[in-house]
Design an enzyme around this catalytic site. Structure first.
Site, PDB file in Angstrom:
ATOM      1  CG  ASP A   1      -2.462   0.755   0.814  1.00  0.00           C
ATOM      2  OD1 ASP A   1      -2.665   2.181   0.593  1.00  0.00           O
ATOM      3  OD2 ASP A   1      -3.004   0.040   1.369  1.00  0.00           O
TER       4      ASP A   1
ATOM      5  CB  ILE B   1     -17.999  -3.098   0.030  1.00  0.00           C
ATOM      6  CG1 ILE B   1     -18.295  -3.833  -0.305  1.00  0.00           C
ATOM      7  CG2 ILE B   1     -17.306  -3.315   1.635  1.00  0.00           C
ATOM      8  CD1 ILE B   1     -19.161  -5.366  -0.517  1.00  0.00           C
TER       9      ILE B   1
ATOM     10  CE  LYS C   1     -12.180  -1.267  -9.969  1.00  0.00           C
ATOM     11  NZ  LYS C   1     -11.186  -1.895  -8.876  1.00  0.00           N
TER      12      LYS C   1
ATOM     13  CE1 TYR D   1     -13.794   1.625  -8.642  1.00  0.00           C
ATOM     14  CE2 TYR D   1     -15.427   2.004  -9.558  1.00  0.00           C
ATOM     15  CZ  TYR D   1     -14.368   1.213  -8.695  1.00  0.00           C
ATOM     16  OH  TYR D   1     -14.650   0.095  -7.239  1.00  0.00           O
TER      17      TYR D   1
HETATM   18  P1  NAD Z   1     -10.460   1.482   0.393  1.00  0.00           P
HETATM   19  O1  NAD Z   1     -10.048   3.481  -0.141  1.00  0.00           O
HETATM   20  O2  NAD Z   1     -11.126   1.630   1.938  1.00  0.00           O
HETATM   21  O3  NAD Z   1      -9.141   0.647   0.165  1.00  0.00           O
HETATM   22  C1  NAD Z   1      -8.239   1.122  -0.939  1.00  0.00           C
HETATM   23  C2  NAD Z   1      -6.891   0.982  -0.270  1.00  0.00           C
HETATM   24  O4  NAD Z   1      -6.075   0.978  -1.497  1.00  0.00           O
HETATM   25  C3  NAD Z   1      -6.192   2.117   0.467  1.00  0.00           C
HETATM   26  O5  NAD Z   1      -5.363   1.218   1.362  1.00  0.00           O
HETATM   27  C4  NAD Z   1      -5.371   3.004  -0.064  1.00  0.00           C
HETATM   28  O6  NAD Z   1      -4.268   3.199   0.624  1.00  0.00           O
HETATM   29  C5  NAD Z   1      -5.160   1.953  -1.582  1.00  0.00           C
HETATM   30  N1  NAD Z   1      -4.264   2.530  -2.736  1.00  0.00           N
HETATM   31  C6  NAD Z   1      -4.627   3.560  -3.723  1.00  0.00           C
HETATM   32  N2  NAD Z   1      -3.821   3.095  -4.508  1.00  0.00           N
HETATM   33  C7  NAD Z   1      -2.673   2.985  -4.246  1.00  0.00           C
HETATM   34  C8  NAD Z   1      -1.706   2.414  -4.883  1.00  0.00           C
HETATM   35  N3  NAD Z   1      -1.378   3.117  -6.080  1.00  0.00           N
HETATM   36  N4  NAD Z   1      -1.014   2.088  -4.553  1.00  0.00           N
HETATM   37  C9  NAD Z   1      -0.927   0.813  -3.194  1.00  0.00           C
HETATM   38  N5  NAD Z   1      -2.015   1.305  -3.112  1.00  0.00           N
HETATM   39  C10 NAD Z   1      -2.921   2.034  -3.096  1.00  0.00           C
HETATM   40  O7  NAD Z   1     -10.997   1.409  -0.469  1.00  0.00           O
HETATM   41  P2  NAD Z   1     -11.640  -0.296  -0.836  1.00  0.00           P
HETATM   42  O8  NAD Z   1     -13.366  -0.381  -0.856  1.00  0.00           O
HETATM   43  O9  NAD Z   1     -11.307  -1.248   0.464  1.00  0.00           O
HETATM   44  O10 NAD Z   1     -11.064  -0.332  -1.969  1.00  0.00           O
HETATM   45  C11 NAD Z   1     -10.457  -1.649  -2.999  1.00  0.00           C
HETATM   46  C12 NAD Z   1     -10.927  -2.476  -3.363  1.00  0.00           C
HETATM   47  O11 NAD Z   1     -11.969  -2.177  -4.200  1.00  0.00           O
HETATM   48  C13 NAD Z   1     -10.860  -0.866  -5.105  1.00  0.00           C
HETATM   49  O12 NAD Z   1      -9.680  -1.988  -5.764  1.00  0.00           O
HETATM   50  C14 NAD Z   1     -12.005  -1.187  -5.297  1.00  0.00           C
HETATM   51  O13 NAD Z   1     -12.352  -0.839  -6.684  1.00  0.00           O
HETATM   52  C15 NAD Z   1     -13.245  -1.743  -5.256  1.00  0.00           C
HETATM   53  N6  NAD Z   1     -13.924  -1.656  -4.895  1.00  0.00           N
HETATM   54  C16 NAD Z   1     -14.530  -1.284  -3.780  1.00  0.00           C
HETATM   55  C17 NAD Z   1     -15.773  -1.069  -3.558  1.00  0.00           C
HETATM   56  C18 NAD Z   1     -16.957   0.261  -1.682  1.00  0.00           C
HETATM   57  O14 NAD Z   1     -18.123  -0.081  -1.811  1.00  0.00           O
HETATM   58  N7  NAD Z   1     -15.617   0.045  -0.934  1.00  0.00           N
HETATM   59  C19 NAD Z   1     -17.296  -1.541  -5.057  1.00  0.00           C
HETATM   60  C20 NAD Z   1     -16.307  -2.035  -5.054  1.00  0.00           C
HETATM   61  C21 NAD Z   1     -15.852  -2.211  -5.659  1.00  0.00           C
END
Ligand code: NAD
Length: 266
Positions: A41, A196, A167, A163
């Site tokens: 991260d 989420i 995806k 985005y």
């Molecule tokens: P989050 O923001 O809580 O966690 C994402 C993490 O990724 C963070 O710790 C951030 O520092 C890290 N990150 C961002 N850019 C980075 C980089 N360039 N290098 C390394 N780390 C990096 O969000 P989340 O919801 O846990 O997201 C995780 C995945 O789930 C993502 O790919 C997101 O698109 C996907 N997602 C999330 C949801 C939702 O509703 N939360 C829904 C569908 C998909």
């Protein structure tokens, strides 16, 4: 403290975006079940906190790495360091992502579009590119990619053009990779979460005039058929653990929605 006798004992996982949300919940789940976990991260207080949380489960099972997944040199270096520390890689969870800039297409700046593609899509490619040789050395492996319902089954996230494109791209990538890597007994699956509760909103910038392109959609009975609200990161972590484990040994190239049927309404 865990007795270290679980489904993932002796296995090592690399998890990107492990400092928060889904990645962090998956890291905790795998560590509790015996895995060593390399937390990739942008190393901030949250990632160090995750490292401490995991090492309290089992001392020495986790290491935080300061990695920007869109930067090839940093990904390659961290992968090599993780292999040196833990002795190999069995599980790769390519999960880091941002929502990035939301804007109508004609207002979206190229650099904003590029940043979302660099992190979400190039980051997935680089994470997998640099870990594959190590999975091959093990003679098997499991790769899990976090896509989304956005861009795959839902297209109403107005302004999320970059985005959603990343995806959709991750799903194509996962299926191609599953075929390419099957002969090495490396499985590749892609998960598509709905809403989420995580910190993802912190990576969201609304820049353009979204109202200009939004089409109003109303659901009289709400939009979360199975649960009364968004899912939890721990629920996604359970799916990740299943796909990482031998229980899913005949599953590869699959796209799994984890959204309480939310996206079927849209
Ligand atoms: P989050 O923001 O809580 O966690 C994402 C993490 O990724 C963070 O710790 C951030 O520092 C890290 N990150 C961002 N850019 C980075 C980089 N360039 N290098 C390394 N780390 C990096 O969000 P989340 O919801 O846990 O997201 C995780 C995945 O789930 C993502 O790919 C997101 O698109 C996907 N997602 C999330 C949801 C939702 O509703 N939360 C829904 C569908 C998909």
């Amino acid at each position: 403290m865990s007795n270290g006798n679980g489904r993932f004992t002796g296995k090592t996982a690399i998890i990107t975006g492990a400092g928060s949300g889904i990645g962090r919940a998956a890291a905790v789940k795998l560590a509790r079940e015996g895995a060593n976990v390399a937390l990739f991260d942008l190393k901030d207080e949250r990632t160090k906190e995750a490292e401490r949380e995991l090492n309290a489960i089992r001392e020495g099972c986790a290491r935080a790495f300061d990695v920007d997944t869109s930067n090839p040199e940093r990904v390659e270096k961290a992968v090599l360091e993780a292999v040196e520390i833990f002795g190999g890689i069995d599980i790769v969870f390519a999960n880091a992502g941002i929502n990035g800039v939301l804007a109508p297409i004609d207002e979206m700046k190229l650099e904003d579009w590029q940043k979302t593609l660099d992190i979400n899509l190039n980051g997935t490619f680089l994470t997998i590119k640099y870990t594959i040789p190590h999975l091959k050395k093990r003679g098997q492996g499991s790769i899990i990619i976090t896509s989304s319902v956005n861009g795959t089954r839902e297209f109403t996230g107005f302004g999320m053009i970059a985005y959603s494109t990343t995806k959709a791209g991750q799903v194509g990538f996962a299926k191609m990779a599953a075929l390419e890597l099957a002969k090495f007994k490396i499985r590749v699956n892609v998960i598509c979460p709905g809403a989420i509760s995580t910190n993802i909103d912190q990576s969201t910038d609304v820049e353009g005039n979204i109202e200009k392109i939004a089409i109003p959609i109303e659901y009289p009975e709400g939009d979360q058929p199975l649960a009364d609200g968004p899912g939890k990161p721990e629920e996604v972590a359970d799916l990740v653990a299943f796909l990482a484990s031998d229980e899913s040994r005949h599953i590869t190239g699959s796209q799994i929605f984890i959204d309480g049927a939310e996206s079927l309404l849209r």
